[in-house]
Enzyme design. Structure first.
Site, PDB file in Angstrom:
ATOM      1  N   ASN A 116       8.078  -3.319  -4.817  1.00  0.00           N
ATOM      2  CA  ASN A 116       7.123  -2.276  -4.557  1.00  0.00           C
ATOM      3  C   ASN A 116       7.838  -0.870  -4.932  1.00  0.00           C
ATOM      4  O   ASN A 116       7.078  -0.019  -5.290  1.00  0.00           O
ATOM      5  CB  ASN A 116       6.557  -2.178  -3.200  1.00  0.00           C
ATOM      6  CG  ASN A 116       5.476  -3.279  -3.143  1.00  0.00           C
ATOM      7  OD1 ASN A 116       4.713  -3.616  -4.171  1.00  0.00           O
ATOM      8  ND2 ASN A 116       5.148  -4.040  -1.738  1.00  0.00           N
ATOM      9  N   HIS A 361       8.600 -10.447   0.394  1.00  0.00           N
ATOM     10  CA  HIS A 361       9.809  -9.654  -0.001  1.00  0.00           C
ATOM     11  C   HIS A 361       9.542  -8.260  -0.753  1.00  0.00           C
ATOM     12  O   HIS A 361      10.023  -8.018  -2.001  1.00  0.00           O
ATOM     13  CB  HIS A 361      10.728 -10.554  -1.082  1.00  0.00           C
ATOM     14  CG  HIS A 361      10.888 -11.874  -0.490  1.00  0.00           C
ATOM     15  ND1 HIS A 361      11.305 -12.320   0.717  1.00  0.00           N
ATOM     16  CD2 HIS A 361      10.336 -13.089  -0.934  1.00  0.00           C
ATOM     17  CE1 HIS A 361      11.183 -13.552   0.924  1.00  0.00           C
ATOM     18  NE2 HIS A 361      10.975 -14.054  -0.145  1.00  0.00           N
ATOM     19  N   CYS A 362       8.260  -7.426  -0.620  1.00  0.00           N
ATOM     20  CA  CYS A 362       7.706  -6.330  -1.207  1.00  0.00           C
ATOM     21  C   CYS A 362       7.550  -6.797  -2.469  1.00  0.00           C
ATOM     22  O   CYS A 362       7.671  -5.602  -3.407  1.00  0.00           O
ATOM     23  CB  CYS A 362       8.710  -5.232  -1.042  1.00  0.00           C
ATOM     24  SG  CYS A 362       8.813  -4.577   0.854  1.00  0.00           S
ATOM     25  N   VAL A 363       7.277  -7.898  -3.178  1.00  0.00           N
ATOM     26  CA  VAL A 363       6.837  -8.213  -4.366  1.00  0.00           C
ATOM     27  C   VAL A 363       5.278  -8.591  -4.462  1.00  0.00           C
ATOM     28  O   VAL A 363       5.224  -9.811  -5.039  1.00  0.00           O
ATOM     29  CB  VAL A 363       7.617  -9.135  -5.082  1.00  0.00           C
ATOM     30  CG1 VAL A 363       7.446  -8.899  -6.662  1.00  0.00           C
ATOM     31  CG2 VAL A 363       9.181  -8.913  -4.669  1.00  0.00           C
TER      32      VAL A 363
END
Ligand SMILES: Cc1ncc(COP(=O)(O)O)c(C=O)c1O
Length: 405
Positions: A116, A361-363
């Site tokens: 992100n 995982h912020c994806v």
């Protein structure tokens, strides 16, 4: 590479009940030298660098300058003034995004597997300033599709302003051919910014050889202190950026109605700095500089081969990215489909003292696009991990998966 002697340098890897710490893509452990350096700042010279000229102030200024020099040399930067201290890679990417001058319709390209931190700033600029953020689709196995990238570059034409891509994905450990991407970007008149959060800690990165324009990195993923990151940029480009934090340190002088901006890096380091962090960052980088980074990379692949062999045929689990561990560095990220990723991460910790990461995982963008909202279980190795730890991870996961099936 002497893993046992490296382990001796890390307090959390000595003594009893030592965990198999396999969450290094999130944050790494810290060696004694880094911890001692932080302690030294607070106990011996807790002053302000760059301003005060008494003994404390001078010691801090010198420590910060030494640290910047170490980072510049680690990256093979052509000048120390190209290295900016930030609090993390996110701030570094934001400095690029909100520091450049944009016109409506300017195009920024990313991959479809970005953290992100290398997506949200572009989406924000799209919302607020009308830039056009486009995504280059990866191959089916998440490797980079150079042909598709070249096609998009040609399609976009002279509106292409910036290519901003991760060097190594935190989703899967897959690397992008940055040198080729940089050449193609420049051939199309665009700049290239690299998210080096997952590459710099694990391999040799030479910014001049790669011929890139910017690189953002996380010092906390490089054995350095939390709350520390960095930005490297070509000096002329940095000199052209607007600072996203103006104030003390960012100017040469001011009048009631005017100011004179400082040159980089000071222009981007507004306000009193995290001096202990900056100084300890240099100590961490010197610690890494003493290692053979090619050997570190190969060691991580060796461990990943063990993890991969142990988990690839487990029921209901799928490796994200190519099966060949050599293409995923030290990251073994597993799609969990219907299995409860968070519960399994807790079990790994409680039952076997193995620490891994679970979730998206912020994806989020990748998981949402693929419809895998349950996320993944990600084990990520570093230089201090052992073959036994890699095996413990896969053996324990096998037991847990069998218990859930
Ligand atoms: C590829 C990648 N980019 C960016 C970031 C964000 O880094 P930071 O936490 O230093 O802002 C991370 C953190 O995990 C990452 O893995």
């Amino acid at each position: 590479m002497d893993v046992n002697s490296i382990r001796e340098d890390f307090p959390t890897l000595r003594g009893d009940n030592v965990p198999a710490y396999l969450d290094n893509a999130c944050v790494t452990l810290k060696p004694d030298c880094v911890i001692n350096s932080i302690n030294d700042y607070y106990t011996k010279y807790p002053g302000c660098g760059g301003r005060s000229v008494h003994r404390y102030g001078t010691a801090v200024s010198k420590g910060v300058a030494d640290s910047r020099r170490s980072i510049a040399s680690f990256l093979n930067a052509s000048s120390v003034n190209e290295v900016v201290f930030t609090k993390n890679a996110t701030q570094s990417i934001n400095q690029i995004a909100h520091g450049m001058k944009w016109s409506k319709g300017d195009v920024v390209l990313t991959t479809d597997r970005e953290h992100n931190s290398n997506l949200v700033p572009w989406l924000q600029l799209e919302q607020e300033q009308g830039i056009d953020h486009r995504v280059v689709a990866s191959n089916e196995d998440n490797t980079f599709d150079l042909e598709a990238f070249e096609e998009v570059c040609s399609e976009v034409g002279d509106k292409l302003k910036l290519v901003s891509m991760s060097h190594v994905g935190n989703l899967d450990g897959v690397s992008t051919p940055i040198k080729e991407i940089a050449k193609i970007s420049h051939d199309h008149g665009a700049l290239i910014a690299v998210d080096g959060a997952q590459s710099l800690p694990h391999m040799n990165v030479d910014v001049q050889d790669l011929d890139i324009d910017f690189i953002a990195f996380s010092i906390h993923k490089m054995c350095g202190p939390s709350g520390m990151g960095g930005l490297w940029g070509r000096f002329d480009l940095l000199d052209d950026l607007r600072t996203i934090q103006s104030g003390g340190q960012t100017v040469v002088t001011t009048h009631y109605d005017s100011l004179q901006w400082a040159k980089p890096p000071a222009r981007f380091e507004g306000g009193l700095g995290n001096f202990s962090g900056m100084i300890a960052a240099g100590v961490a980088i010197e610690y890494l500089a003493k290692q053979d980074m090619d050997a570190v990379h190969q060691h991580e692949i060796k461990l990943n081969k063990i993890m991969t062999a142990g988990v690839k045929d487990l029921n209901g689990i799928e490796i994200i990215g190519p099966e060949d561990a050599r293409l995923r560095g030290g990251i073994c990220s597993l799609l969990m489909h219907d299995l409860p990723a968070h519960d399994m991460a807790i079990l790994l910790d409680e039952a076997a003292n193995v620490m891994v990461r679970s979730g998206q995982h912020c994806v989020h963008s990748w998981f949402n696009a693929k419809g895998h909202v349950n996320g993944s279980l990600r084990a990520s190795a570093y230089m201090y991990n052992t073959e036994e730890e890699a095996k413990l991870f896969s053996d324990t996961l096998e037991e847990i998966v069998n218990a859930f099936s």
